[in-house]
Design a protein around this motif. Structure first.
Motif, short mmCIF file in Angstrom:
data_model
loop_
_atom_site.label_atom_id
_atom_site.label_comp_id
_atom_site.label_asym_id
_atom_site.label_seq_id
_atom_site.Cartn_x
_atom_site.Cartn_y
_atom_site.Cartn_z
N LEU A 112 -8.63 4.31 4.52
CA LEU A 112 -7.53 5.15 4.01
C LEU A 112 -8.01 6.39 3.27
N GLN A 113 -9.30 6.59 3.18
CA GLN A 113 -9.79 7.77 2.49
C GLN A 113 -9.38 9.02 3.26
N GLY A 114 -8.92 10.02 2.52
CA GLY A 114 -8.46 11.26 3.13
C GLY A 114 -7.00 11.25 3.54
N ASP A 157 -0.49 -7.44 3.67
CA ASP A 157 -1.22 -8.67 3.97
C ASP A 157 -2.01 -9.21 2.77
N GLY A 158 -1.80 -8.64 1.57
CA GLY A 158 -2.49 -9.11 0.38
C GLY A 158 -3.88 -8.51 0.19
N VAL A 159 -4.23 -7.54 1.01
CA VAL A 159 -5.52 -6.87 0.89
C VAL A 159 -5.38 -5.72 -0.09
N VAL A 160 -6.40 -5.55 -0.94
CA VAL A 160 -6.40 -4.42 -1.88
C VAL A 160 -6.79 -3.17 -1.11
N LEU A 161 -5.97 -2.13 -1.22
CA LEU A 161 -6.22 -0.87 -0.53
C LEU A 161 -6.69 0.23 -1.47
N ALA A 162 -6.38 0.11 -2.76
CA ALA A 162 -6.79 1.10 -3.75
C ALA A 162 -6.91 0.41 -5.10
N HIS A 163 -7.83 0.90 -5.93
CA HIS A 163 -8.08 0.25 -7.22
C HIS A 163 -8.67 1.23 -8.22
N MET A 214 1.34 6.53 5.08
CA MET A 214 0.71 5.25 4.82
C MET A 214 0.98 4.76 3.41
N SER A 215 1.06 5.69 2.42
CA SER A 215 1.25 5.26 1.04
C SER A 215 2.56 4.51 0.84
N GLU A 216 3.54 4.72 1.72
CA GLU A 216 4.79 3.97 1.59
C GLU A 216 4.61 2.51 1.95
N ASP A 217 3.52 2.17 2.62
CA ASP A 217 3.22 0.79 2.96
C ASP A 217 2.42 0.09 1.87
N ILE A 218 2.18 0.77 0.76
CA ILE A 218 1.38 0.21 -0.32
C ILE A 218 2.31 -0.22 -1.45
N ARG A 219 2.07 -1.41 -1.95
CA ARG A 219 2.80 -1.89 -3.14
C ARG A 219 1.89 -1.65 -4.34
#
Length: 188
Positions: A94-96, A59-65, A1-6
């Motif tokens: 996405l936790q875990g 999609d412009g959603v924040v997944l981690a911060h 999944m982390s590869e889908d995160i910018r």
């Protein structure tokens, strides 16, 4: 999944209102007990970060911060420069999955770039093992005092025992002073 995160490191002044709104939306989901803080573009409840590490979905959603601000804290009467680290969150879905670990790897690189001796964070006792696995060190028995603000904006002094952690960056763990941690202001 982390590869889908910018992943992006952003200076506070470069964030737009839609960025703040997206961050606030995710923080409200990650911290449901505090969701009343994170409304509209209000994406911090203490000291405003100077840098943020943000993981964006397609999609412009924040997944981690995570937010960081350089500041001096007083530890046992000695001033210590730290990268105060807070607002650490991963989208509940996405936790875990390893996204939190990736967030902290990127955070260490930001702290190194800021050339601070230590990262500092306060967390709940239940999250100490996670941060310890990511290289942070619990300050056993440490007591920290800081200014907290209520939802009404009134400042109150808070003292918390336990859950204080440091990450040696340019400093050495054995050089961290003993004594109470006074943030002399708010936490990130």
């Amino acid at each position: 999944m982390s590869e889908d995160i910018r992943w992006e490191v952003v200076e506070e002044s470069a964030l737009t209102l839609p960025d703040h709104e997206a961050i606030a939306a995710m923080l409200g989901q990650a911290f449901p007990d505090w969701s009343h803080w994170y409304v509209g573009g209000r994406d911090y409840a203490g000291m405003q970060p100077e840098r943020r590490v943000i993981g964006w979905g397609a999609d412009g959603v924040v997944l981690a911060h995570l937010g960081i601000r350089r500041m001096f804290v007083t530890v046992g009467g000695e001033d210590v420069l730290v990268g105060d680290t807070g607002l650490v969150a991963v989208s509940p879905s996405l936790q875990g999955t390893g996204v939190g670990r990736e967030l902290l790897v990127r955070t260490k690189a930001v702290l190194e770039g800021l050339r601070v001796p230590y990262g500092l964070l306060g967390t709940g006792e239940d999250r100490v093992p996670f941060y310890a696995r990511c290289g942070w060190h619990e300050l056993e028995g440490a007591v920290g005092t800081f200014s907290a603000f209520t939802a009404d904006g009134v400042g109150v002094t808070e003292t918390e025992q336990g859950g204080w952690m440091v990450l040696p960056v340019e400093g050495q763990l054995e050089d961290w002073p003993d004594g109470e941690i006074m943030l002399n202001g708010q936490q990130v």
